[in-house]
Motif scaffolding. Structure first.
Motif, PDB file in Angstrom:
ATOM      1  N   VAL A  20       0.843  -1.205   0.000  1.00  0.00           N
ATOM      2  CA  VAL A  20       0.000   0.000   0.000  1.00  0.00           C
ATOM      3  C   VAL A  20       0.872   1.248   0.000  1.00  0.00           C
ATOM      4  O   VAL A  20       0.582   2.220  -0.719  1.00  0.00           O
ATOM      5  CB  VAL A  20      -0.965  -0.016   1.214  1.00  0.00           C
ATOM      6  CG1 VAL A  20      -1.651   1.320   1.390  1.00  0.00           C
ATOM      7  CG2 VAL A  20      -1.985  -1.124   1.052  1.00  0.00           C
ATOM      8  N   ALA A  21       1.958   1.246   0.775  1.00  0.00           N
ATOM      9  CA  ALA A  21       2.875   2.392   0.789  1.00  0.00           C
ATOM     10  C   ALA A  21       3.519   2.599  -0.579  1.00  0.00           C
ATOM     11  O   ALA A  21       3.691   3.737  -1.022  1.00  0.00           O
ATOM     12  CB  ALA A  21       3.940   2.190   1.861  1.00  0.00           C
ATOM     13  N   ALA A  22       3.849   1.502  -1.275  1.00  0.00           N
ATOM     14  CA  ALA A  22       4.444   1.614  -2.612  1.00  0.00           C
ATOM     15  C   ALA A  22       3.431   2.171  -3.609  1.00  0.00           C
ATOM     16  O   ALA A  22       3.787   2.981  -4.483  1.00  0.00           O
ATOM     17  CB  ALA A  22       4.954   0.256  -3.075  1.00  0.00           C
ATOM     18  N   ILE A  23       2.177   1.782  -3.494  1.00  0.00           N
ATOM     19  CA  ILE A  23       1.139   2.312  -4.385  1.00  0.00           C
ATOM     20  C   ILE A  23       0.939   3.806  -4.138  1.00  0.00           C
ATOM     21  O   ILE A  23       0.841   4.598  -5.083  1.00  0.00           O
ATOM     22  CB  ILE A  23      -0.171   1.520  -4.217  1.00  0.00           C
ATOM     23  CG1 ILE A  23      -0.005   0.111  -4.758  1.00  0.00           C
ATOM     24  CG2 ILE A  23      -1.331   2.232  -4.902  1.00  0.00           C
ATOM     25  CD1 ILE A  23      -1.158  -0.828  -4.428  1.00  0.00           C
ATOM     26  N   ILE A  24       0.900   4.190  -2.875  1.00  0.00           N
ATOM     27  CA  ILE A  24       0.758   5.612  -2.549  1.00  0.00           C
ATOM     28  C   ILE A  24       1.976   6.391  -3.035  1.00  0.00           C
ATOM     29  O   ILE A  24       1.838   7.495  -3.586  1.00  0.00           O
ATOM     30  CB  ILE A  24       0.547   5.792  -1.027  1.00  0.00           C
ATOM     31  CG1 ILE A  24      -0.818   5.247  -0.636  1.00  0.00           C
ATOM     32  CG2 ILE A  24       0.685   7.255  -0.618  1.00  0.00           C
ATOM     33  CD1 ILE A  24      -1.049   5.178   0.858  1.00  0.00           C
ATOM     34  N   LEU A  25       3.156   5.823  -2.865  1.00  0.00           N
ATOM     35  CA  LEU A  25       4.375   6.466  -3.345  1.00  0.00           C
ATOM     36  C   LEU A  25       4.338   6.629  -4.852  1.00  0.00           C
ATOM     37  O   LEU A  25       4.738   7.670  -5.387  1.00  0.00           O
ATOM     38  CB  LEU A  25       5.598   5.648  -2.920  1.00  0.00           C
ATOM     39  CG  LEU A  25       6.958   6.215  -3.244  1.00  0.00           C
ATOM     40  CD1 LEU A  25       7.240   7.424  -2.359  1.00  0.00           C
ATOM     41  CD2 LEU A  25       8.027   5.165  -3.040  1.00  0.00           C
ATOM     42  N   HIS A  26       3.843   5.626  -5.553  1.00  0.00           N
ATOM     43  CA  HIS A  26       3.762   5.692  -7.009  1.00  0.00           C
ATOM     44  C   HIS A  26       2.754   6.747  -7.469  1.00  0.00           C
ATOM     45  O   HIS A  26       2.981   7.433  -8.452  1.00  0.00           O
ATOM     46  CB  HIS A  26       3.392   4.318  -7.552  1.00  0.00           C
ATOM     47  CG  HIS A  26       3.305   4.259  -9.040  1.00  0.00           C
ATOM     48  ND1 HIS A  26       4.356   4.617  -9.849  1.00  0.00           N
ATOM     49  CD2 HIS A  26       2.301   3.880  -9.866  1.00  0.00           C
ATOM     50  CE1 HIS A  26       3.995   4.459 -11.117  1.00  0.00           C
ATOM     51  NE2 HIS A  26       2.754   4.009 -11.145  1.00  0.00           N
ATOM     52  N   ARG A  27       1.640   6.870  -6.761  1.00  0.00           N
ATOM     53  CA  ARG A  27       0.595   7.837  -7.140  1.00  0.00           C
ATOM     54  C   ARG A  27       0.978   9.265  -6.785  1.00  0.00           C
ATOM     55  O   ARG A  27       0.786  10.174  -7.575  1.00  0.00           O
ATOM     56  CB  ARG A  27      -0.724   7.483  -6.446  1.00  0.00           C
ATOM     57  CG  ARG A  27      -1.233   6.121  -6.741  1.00  0.00           C
ATOM     58  CD  ARG A  27      -2.001   6.100  -7.985  1.00  0.00           C
ATOM     59  NE  ARG A  27      -2.503   4.728  -8.175  1.00  0.00           N
ATOM     60  CZ  ARG A  27      -3.137   4.369  -9.225  1.00  0.00           C
ATOM     61  NH1 ARG A  27      -3.368   5.218 -10.181  1.00  0.00           N
ATOM     62  NH2 ARG A  27      -3.546   3.129  -9.346  1.00  0.00           N
ATOM     63  N   ARG A  28       1.470   9.476  -5.570  1.00  0.00           N
ATOM     64  CA  ARG A  28       1.718  10.829  -5.082  1.00  0.00           C
ATOM     65  C   ARG A  28       3.095  11.367  -5.442  1.00  0.00           C
ATOM     66  O   ARG A  28       3.245  12.526  -5.780  1.00  0.00           O
ATOM     67  CB  ARG A  28       1.565  10.877  -3.554  1.00  0.00           C
ATOM     68  CG  ARG A  28       0.215  10.525  -3.074  1.00  0.00           C
ATOM     69  CD  ARG A  28      -0.696  11.686  -3.210  1.00  0.00           C
ATOM     70  NE  ARG A  28      -2.004  11.325  -2.624  1.00  0.00           N
ATOM     71  CZ  ARG A  28      -3.040  12.063  -2.747  1.00  0.00           C
ATOM     72  NH1 ARG A  28      -2.983  13.188  -3.399  1.00  0.00           N
ATOM     73  NH2 ARG A  28      -4.175  11.676  -2.224  1.00  0.00           N
ATOM     74  N   PHE A  29       4.098  10.533  -5.302  1.00  0.00           N
ATOM     75  CA  PHE A  29       5.480  10.955  -5.518  1.00  0.00           C
ATOM     76  C   PHE A  29       6.121  10.064  -6.569  1.00  0.00           C
ATOM     77  O   PHE A  29       6.983   9.249  -6.270  1.00  0.00           O
ATOM     78  CB  PHE A  29       6.277  10.870  -4.209  1.00  0.00           C
ATOM     79  CG  PHE A  29       5.632  11.576  -3.059  1.00  0.00           C
ATOM     80  CD1 PHE A  29       5.697  12.952  -2.971  1.00  0.00           C
ATOM     81  CD2 PHE A  29       4.963  10.870  -2.083  1.00  0.00           C
ATOM     82  CE1 PHE A  29       5.112  13.614  -1.917  1.00  0.00           C
ATOM     83  CE2 PHE A  29       4.368  11.517  -1.023  1.00  0.00           C
ATOM     84  CZ  PHE A  29       4.439  12.899  -0.938  1.00  0.00           C
ATOM     85  N   SER A  30       5.703  10.233  -7.808  1.00  0.00           N
ATOM     86  CA  SER A  30       6.168   9.335  -8.864  1.00  0.00           C
ATOM     87  C   SER A  30       7.664   9.470  -9.130  1.00  0.00           C
ATOM     88  O   SER A  30       8.294   8.541  -9.614  1.00  0.00           O
ATOM     89  CB  SER A  30       5.385   9.585 -10.147  1.00  0.00           C
ATOM     90  OG  SER A  30       5.560  10.921 -10.577  1.00  0.00           O
ATOM     91  N   LEU A  34      10.581   3.654  -7.820  1.00  0.00           N
ATOM     92  CA  LEU A  34      11.441   2.859  -8.694  1.00  0.00           C
ATOM     93  C   LEU A  34      10.664   1.665  -9.219  1.00  0.00           C
ATOM     94  O   LEU A  34       9.905   1.043  -8.471  1.00  0.00           O
ATOM     95  CB  LEU A  34      12.665   2.351  -7.927  1.00  0.00           C
ATOM     96  CG  LEU A  34      13.708   3.378  -7.519  1.00  0.00           C
ATOM     97  CD1 LEU A  34      14.794   2.702  -6.701  1.00  0.00           C
ATOM     98  CD2 LEU A  34      14.307   4.034  -8.724  1.00  0.00           C
ATOM     99  N   PRO A  35      10.852   1.303 -10.480  1.00  0.00           N
ATOM    100  CA  PRO A  35      10.162   0.119 -11.010  1.00  0.00           C
ATOM    101  C   PRO A  35      10.585  -1.185 -10.327  1.00  0.00           C
ATOM    102  O   PRO A  35       9.893  -2.186 -10.410  1.00  0.00           O
ATOM    103  CB  PRO A  35      10.569   0.090 -12.486  1.00  0.00           C
ATOM    104  CG  PRO A  35      11.058   1.452 -12.799  1.00  0.00           C
ATOM    105  CD  PRO A  35      11.556   2.038 -11.520  1.00  0.00           C
ATOM    106  N   VAL A  36      11.691  -1.179  -9.630  1.00  0.00           N
ATOM    107  CA  VAL A  36      12.168  -2.374  -8.955  1.00  0.00           C
ATOM    108  C   VAL A  36      11.512  -2.555  -7.577  1.00  0.00           C
ATOM    109  O   VAL A  36      11.762  -3.556  -6.902  1.00  0.00           O
ATOM    110  CB  VAL A  36      13.713  -2.328  -8.833  1.00  0.00           C
ATOM    111  CG1 VAL A  36      14.152  -1.351  -7.756  1.00  0.00           C
ATOM    112  CG2 VAL A  36      14.286  -3.699  -8.584  1.00  0.00           C
ATOM    113  N   THR A  37      10.628  -1.668  -7.178  1.00  0.00           N
ATOM    114  CA  THR A  37      10.016  -1.738  -5.858  1.00  0.00           C
ATOM    115  C   THR A  37       9.207  -3.021  -5.641  1.00  0.00           C
ATOM    116  O   THR A  37       9.398  -3.689  -4.612  1.00  0.00           O
ATOM    117  CB  THR A  37       9.153  -0.498  -5.599  1.00  0.00           C
ATOM    118  OG1 THR A  37       9.961   0.671  -5.760  1.00  0.00           O
ATOM    119  CG2 THR A  37       8.568  -0.509  -4.211  1.00  0.00           C
TER     120      THR A  37
END
Length: 121
Positions: A20-30, A34-37
């Motif tokens: 969930v943190a990675a999804i939020i990071l991808h949405r808010r702070f693109s 990193l694609p390797v997340t």
């Protein structure tokens, strides 16, 4: 099986939280994503699940054997993590500092959760 239940639940909840943190990071702070997340989270998931299962398998043995197994598995875990980091740094030559920050955060979170659940099991 009840010996494995607590580490399994704790590691699973931690993984869901990190996804969930990675999804939020991808949405808010693109720019910080990193694609390797996702593979990195999966690597840590399997690394720490294997570590906790192999360590708890012989937890009822003598303390000296448990400590020897813990040290051996920690060395193997560090070696696998080092190889993964080294392969990333050799193959992908961008965002190395951000990748190492991700590894540090994931290592800290998974270590705290796994060790606390193993010690309380």
């Amino acid at each position: 099986m009840s010996l494995y239940r607590k580490p399994l639940i704790n590691i699973s909840i931690t993984t869901l939280f990190l996804i969930v943190a990675a999804i939020i990071l991808h949405r808010r702070f693109s720019y910080l994503y990193l694609p390797v997340t996702p593979p990195l989270i999966g690597f840590f998931l399997f690394l720490y699940l294997g570590f906790s299962f192999l360590l708890l398998r012989k937890k009822k043995d003598k303390t000296a054997r448990f400590i020897n197994r813990f040290i051996l598995l920690t060395g193997v875990k560090f070696f696998l993590l080092f190889v993964f980091i080294l392969l990333y740094l050799i193959l992908v030559k961008t965002n190395n500092a951000l990748f190492l920050a991700y590894v540090l955060v994931l290592y800290t979170v998974y270590s705290l959760v796994t060790y606390s659940s193993i010690l309380s099991a």
